[in-house]
Design an enzyme around this catalytic site. Structure first.
Site, mmCIF file in Angstrom:
data_model
loop_
_atom_site.group_PDB
_atom_site.id
_atom_site.type_symbol
_atom_site.label_atom_id
_atom_site.label_comp_id
_atom_site.label_asym_id
_atom_site.label_seq_id
_atom_site.Cartn_x
_atom_site.Cartn_y
_atom_site.Cartn_z
ATOM 1 N N GLY A 1 143.288 -12.241 53.269
ATOM 2 C CA GLY A 1 143.248 -12.475 54.723
ATOM 3 C C GLY A 1 144.118 -11.562 55.550
ATOM 4 O O GLY A 1 144.335 -11.829 56.735
ATOM 5 N N HIS B 1 135.844 -4.782 45.740
ATOM 6 C CA HIS B 1 134.831 -5.678 46.291
ATOM 7 C C HIS B 1 134.730 -5.363 47.781
ATOM 8 O O HIS B 1 135.749 -5.226 48.466
ATOM 9 C CB HIS B 1 135.225 -7.134 46.110
ATOM 10 C CG HIS B 1 134.387 -8.075 46.941
ATOM 11 N ND1 HIS B 1 133.015 -8.121 46.845
ATOM 12 C CD2 HIS B 1 134.727 -8.987 47.902
ATOM 13 C CE1 HIS B 1 132.551 -9.025 47.687
ATOM 14 N NE2 HIS B 1 133.564 -9.555 48.356
ATOM 15 N N HIS C 1 132.004 -5.865 51.552
ATOM 16 C CA HIS C 1 130.834 -6.461 52.194
ATOM 17 C C HIS C 1 130.072 -5.346 52.907
ATOM 18 O O HIS C 1 129.551 -5.517 53.993
ATOM 19 C CB HIS C 1 131.239 -7.546 53.199
ATOM 20 C CG HIS C 1 131.768 -8.783 52.543
ATOM 21 N ND1 HIS C 1 131.799 -9.997 53.163
ATOM 22 C CD2 HIS C 1 132.298 -8.984 51.327
ATOM 23 C CE1 HIS C 1 132.315 -10.900 52.345
ATOM 24 N NE2 HIS C 1 132.643 -10.307 51.227
ATOM 25 N N ASP D 1 122.681 10.282 39.476
ATOM 26 C CA ASP D 1 123.901 11.037 39.151
ATOM 27 C C ASP D 1 125.085 10.135 38.830
ATOM 28 O O ASP D 1 126.032 10.536 38.164
ATOM 29 C CB ASP D 1 124.291 11.934 40.334
ATOM 30 C CG ASP D 1 123.520 13.250 40.334
ATOM 31 O OD1 ASP D 1 123.540 13.937 41.369
ATOM 32 O OD2 ASP D 1 122.901 13.577 39.302
ATOM 33 N N HIS E 1 126.539 -12.915 48.041
ATOM 34 C CA HIS E 1 127.933 -12.550 48.296
ATOM 35 C C HIS E 1 128.024 -11.071 48.654
ATOM 36 O O HIS E 1 128.007 -10.715 49.826
ATOM 37 C CB HIS E 1 128.795 -12.891 47.084
ATOM 38 C CG HIS E 1 130.263 -12.699 47.334
ATOM 39 N ND1 HIS E 1 131.233 -13.021 46.426
ATOM 40 C CD2 HIS E 1 130.928 -12.224 48.411
ATOM 41 C CE1 HIS E 1 132.424 -12.747 46.933
ATOM 42 N NE2 HIS E 1 132.264 -12.257 48.140
ATOM 43 N N TYR F 1 128.917 5.633 24.814
ATOM 44 C CA TYR F 1 128.227 5.266 23.574
ATOM 45 C C TYR F 1 127.075 4.312 23.880
ATOM 46 O O TYR F 1 127.195 3.427 24.716
ATOM 47 C CB TYR F 1 129.219 4.572 22.635
ATOM 48 C CG TYR F 1 128.544 4.078 21.392
ATOM 49 C CD1 TYR F 1 128.172 4.981 20.383
ATOM 50 C CD2 TYR F 1 128.209 2.745 21.252
ATOM 51 C CE1 TYR F 1 127.510 4.528 19.251
ATOM 52 C CE2 TYR F 1 127.556 2.285 20.131
ATOM 53 C CZ TYR F 1 127.202 3.207 19.127
ATOM 54 O OH TYR F 1 126.557 2.760 18.016
#
Ligand SMILES: O=C(CO)[C@@H](O)[C@H](O)COP(=O)(O)O
Length: 233
Positions: A45, A94, A96, A119, A168, A226
């Site tokens: 916040g 993260h 938005h 790419d 989300h 891999y």
């Protein structure tokens, strides 16, 4: 050591508004020091305009706050779960960001329509399900990180450093916080291009596998991650 980690994470967080990936207090960036068994994350916040390196919160790998005057981001449990599941990553973002979040809200993965996408991300960028009513109301331990880790049991998280979380928004990762931010910027651009591509041609098909392989392996090398060569057979 901790001051350097907090400074790196502060600087990476400040790239989110710089690249137009967040508004107000949305989003968060973290980075882990696996030797120390600690990670640093944006406080919950806090407006980016007011954020300082000293505000960055230090957490341990049991989810306990080690240092910081603020509460850690509300997404901290998801970051922690991803650090446990994806052992080779060092940073998580993260946001938005509007185009990627629109795909997440629509519950759709982003098909690979072109070389810009190819790419950086090997194939369709997946969309993880959201928590069920039961999980939200009764399984307090389960978080979005568990859903992403479950989804990536059959995916290579190093060849696909991004995911959309339904209803989300996106999460990206990389070897450190700055690389995770780079992948978040790429994701938003790719999300924008794909949405416009489908508007221009509603019958558009994903790029041919051979084009995806050529571009991805040219940039990352055939043995960079891999298992990729096996998936080509
Ligand atoms: O989606 C949400 C809240 O709905 C969060 O991801 C916010 O975008 C960031 O929360 P804090 O990091 O400030 O707690």
């Amino acid at each position: 050591m901790l001051e350097e980690l907090k400074k790196r994470v502060y600087e990476a967080n400040m790239l989110l508004p710089k690249y137009g990936l967040v508004t107000f207090t949305w989003g968060n960036v973290s980075e882990i020091d696996r030797k120390a068994g600690l990670f640093a994350i944006k406080p919950s916040g806090v407006d980016y305009d007011l954020l300082t390196p000293e505000d960055i919160v230090i957490m341990d790998l049991d989810g306990n706050k080690v240092e910081g005057n603020y509460n850690p981001s509300s997404d901290t449990p998801t970051h922690l779960e991803l650090y446990k599941a994806f052992r080779n990553i060092g940073g998580i973002v993260h946001t938005h960001s509007p185009w990627a979040t629109s795909w997440a809200q629509a519950g759709r993965g982003i098909p690979c329509y072109g070389t810009t996408h190819a790419d950086y991300m090997y194939g369709e960028i997946p969309c993880a399900r959201c928590l069920t009513k039961e999980e939200i109301e009764h399984d307090y331990e389960k978080n979005t990180g568990h859903l992403i880790a479950d989804l990536f049991k059959n995916l290579n998280y190093e060849a696909m450093p991004a995911v959309l979380c339904k209803n989300h928004g996106p999460f990206t990762w990389g070897r450190d916080a700055r690389k995770a931010v780079h992948n978040a910027v790429v994701l938003e651009e790719v999300a924008k291009m794909a949405a416009r591509c489908e508007q221009i041609n509603s019958k558009v098909q994903p790029a041919p596998q051979e084009l995806l392989d050529k571009h991805y392996y040219r940039k990352h090398g055939e043995d960079a991650y891999y298992g990729q060569k096996e998936s080509r057979r």
